[in-house]
Design an enzyme around this catalytic site. Structure first.
Site, PDB file in Angstrom:
ATOM      1  CG  ASP A 125      -7.351   9.266   8.895  1.00  0.00           C
ATOM      2  OD1 ASP A 125      -7.154   9.298   7.666  1.00  0.00           O
ATOM      3  OD2 ASP A 125      -8.273   8.634   9.423  1.00  0.00           O
ATOM      4  CG  ASP A 187      -9.372   7.324   1.825  1.00  0.00           C
ATOM      5  OD1 ASP A 187      -9.553   6.358   1.063  1.00  0.00           O
ATOM      6  OD2 ASP A 187     -10.312   7.912   2.394  1.00  0.00           O
TER       7      ASP A 187
END
Length: 409
Positions: A125, A187
């Site tokens: 992330d 993602d």
């Protein structure tokens, strides 16, 4: 008799006037405002709401907005949570819109709150954290002080690439029975933008090679025949093959989790932007076709949290998935053929109208100063269900700015 007739005539005239003006009033209500008006009004609202959010956390230097609890109270996170870069990024977009120096001040202040994440190597992330914040900061100011964090973040993300699986590892462990050996989630496609941009900026072809390889492996393993996507693929680290295919945050393993479809759409649009590879464009178009032609996509184009949720329409919609889709479709419309382009823009316009309406947009000062409501984080875990989400706000404002630039108003 004359009095009665006059009285009747009087009431008849009043009735006719009531009907005429009542119909005219209703007609005004049904006329759609120009999309330009809606975009500008939503950007102005987002500016005012986000300034209130910035003020609310000014004395809490290590915190960033995340969501709300079920009572509408603000929930925050520190820089290490995956959404930390979205609020700074939203402020940068609103600075771009307003050229307001106060907004620039706040944007820089909140960007520096995530600076330490440039060295994050234990998850994927870092792209969300650093590129949404520092990336937008450099794009708008060209201040080279922001570049070091972007470069370091690219190096950090690259450490998670495995030459056997040919992917960037998302999480270090997990799964229903802790059975994910090497999990890669859809993602992760979003974080390739950091690598592709850095490859050009820092003349680092290894970043581009990693991103391309990851995108190609994801294309091979993450998608079903109908172009819907799994959420998680767990790879065998010895053979490099896909061992498990699951949808952790969706209804079940074979369902189409809405935000997952949005991540894929946006991710392959990014990859086409940087490479102009027809394969990536085709995949983005395939995903768009799945989404736009799905019988469970509502008329307002705000998807239910999962396209295969069993209780549609009596279930939650996800404004975050809609915002991501909207931003992606606007960009994708500039790459594809004219028929697709018109379809994508029409859908994006409907999404902007829907998200800008009171049904999905908060009132000024309400709901802890988030822009949108009705987001769904992780419904199977009963986490962040029907609440505002910082990434929903980020991609909504991004979509508004993209549309405004595209149309030149």
């Amino acid at each position: 008799m004359k009095i009665i007739n006059k009285k009747n005539t009087f009431f008849l005239i009043i009735g006719i006037l009531f009907m005429v003006f009542g119909c005219r009033k209703n007609a005004v209500k049904t006329i759609e405002q120009p999309i330009e008006t809606i975009v500008n009004e939503s950007l102005e609202f987002s500016l005012q709401q986000s300034l209130k959010m910035a003020e609310s956390l000014k004395d809490k230097p290590n915190l960033l907005p995340k969501t709300t609890d079920r009572f509408g109270n603000l929930e925050t996170c520190n820089s290490s949570w995956w959404v930390s870069g979205f609020f700074p990024g939203t402020l940068w977009y609103l600075y771009e819109y307003s050229n307001n120096k106060e907004v620039e001040k706040w944007a820089n202040k909140y960007t520096l709150r995530v600076k330490d994440q440039q060295f994050t190597t234990d998850n994927h992330d870092v792209g969300f954290m650093i590129f949404c914040s520092f990336g937008n900061a450099y794009r708008l100011t060209k201040d080279e002080a922001y570049l070091e964090a972007i470069h370091n973040a690219s190096k950090s993300l690259s450490t998670r690439f495995n030459t056997t699986t040919k992917t960037i590892k998302s999480w270090d462990s997990g799964g229903p029975n802790n059975n994910w050996q090497y999990p890669v989630i859809i993602d992760n496609m979003m974080n390739l933008e950091l690598l592709m941009w850095s490859a050009e900026k820092f003349n680092s072809p290894e970043f581009k090679n990693i991103a391309n390889t990851h995108a190609n492996t994801t294309l091979e393993n993450h998608f079903r025949k109908d172009n819907s996507s799994y959420h998680v693929i767990s790879y065998d680290t010895i053979t490099g093959k896909a061992a498990l295919k699951q949808t952790a945050q969706g209804y079940n393993n074979e369902s189409a989790w809405a935000r997952g479809q949005a991540w894929g759409l946006y991710g392959y649009t990014i990859m086409y932007r940087f490479t102009k590879s027809p394969e990536y464009l085709k995949q983005a178009e395939n995903i768009a076709s799945f989404i736009l032609n799905h019988p469970n996509l509502p008329e307002d184009k705000i998807p239910f949290w999962d396209f295969n949720a069993p209780n549609i329409p009596d279930t939650y919609k996800d404004a975050s998935a809609a915002s991501i889709m909207c931003a992606a479709l606007i960009e994708l419309s500039t790459y594809t053929n004219s028929a697709n382009s018109a379809k994508y823009l029409k859908t994006a316009e409907t999404q902007i109208r829907s998200l800008s309406s009171p049904q999905y947009r908060n009132a000024l000062g309400n709901n802890a100063n988030f822009i949108l409501k009705h987001g769904v984080g992780h419904l199977p875990a009963n986490s962040e269900v029907d609440v505002p989400l910082s990434y929903a706000d980020y991609y909504f404002v991004e979509a508004l700015m993209r549309y405004k630039k595209l149309k030149g108003f």
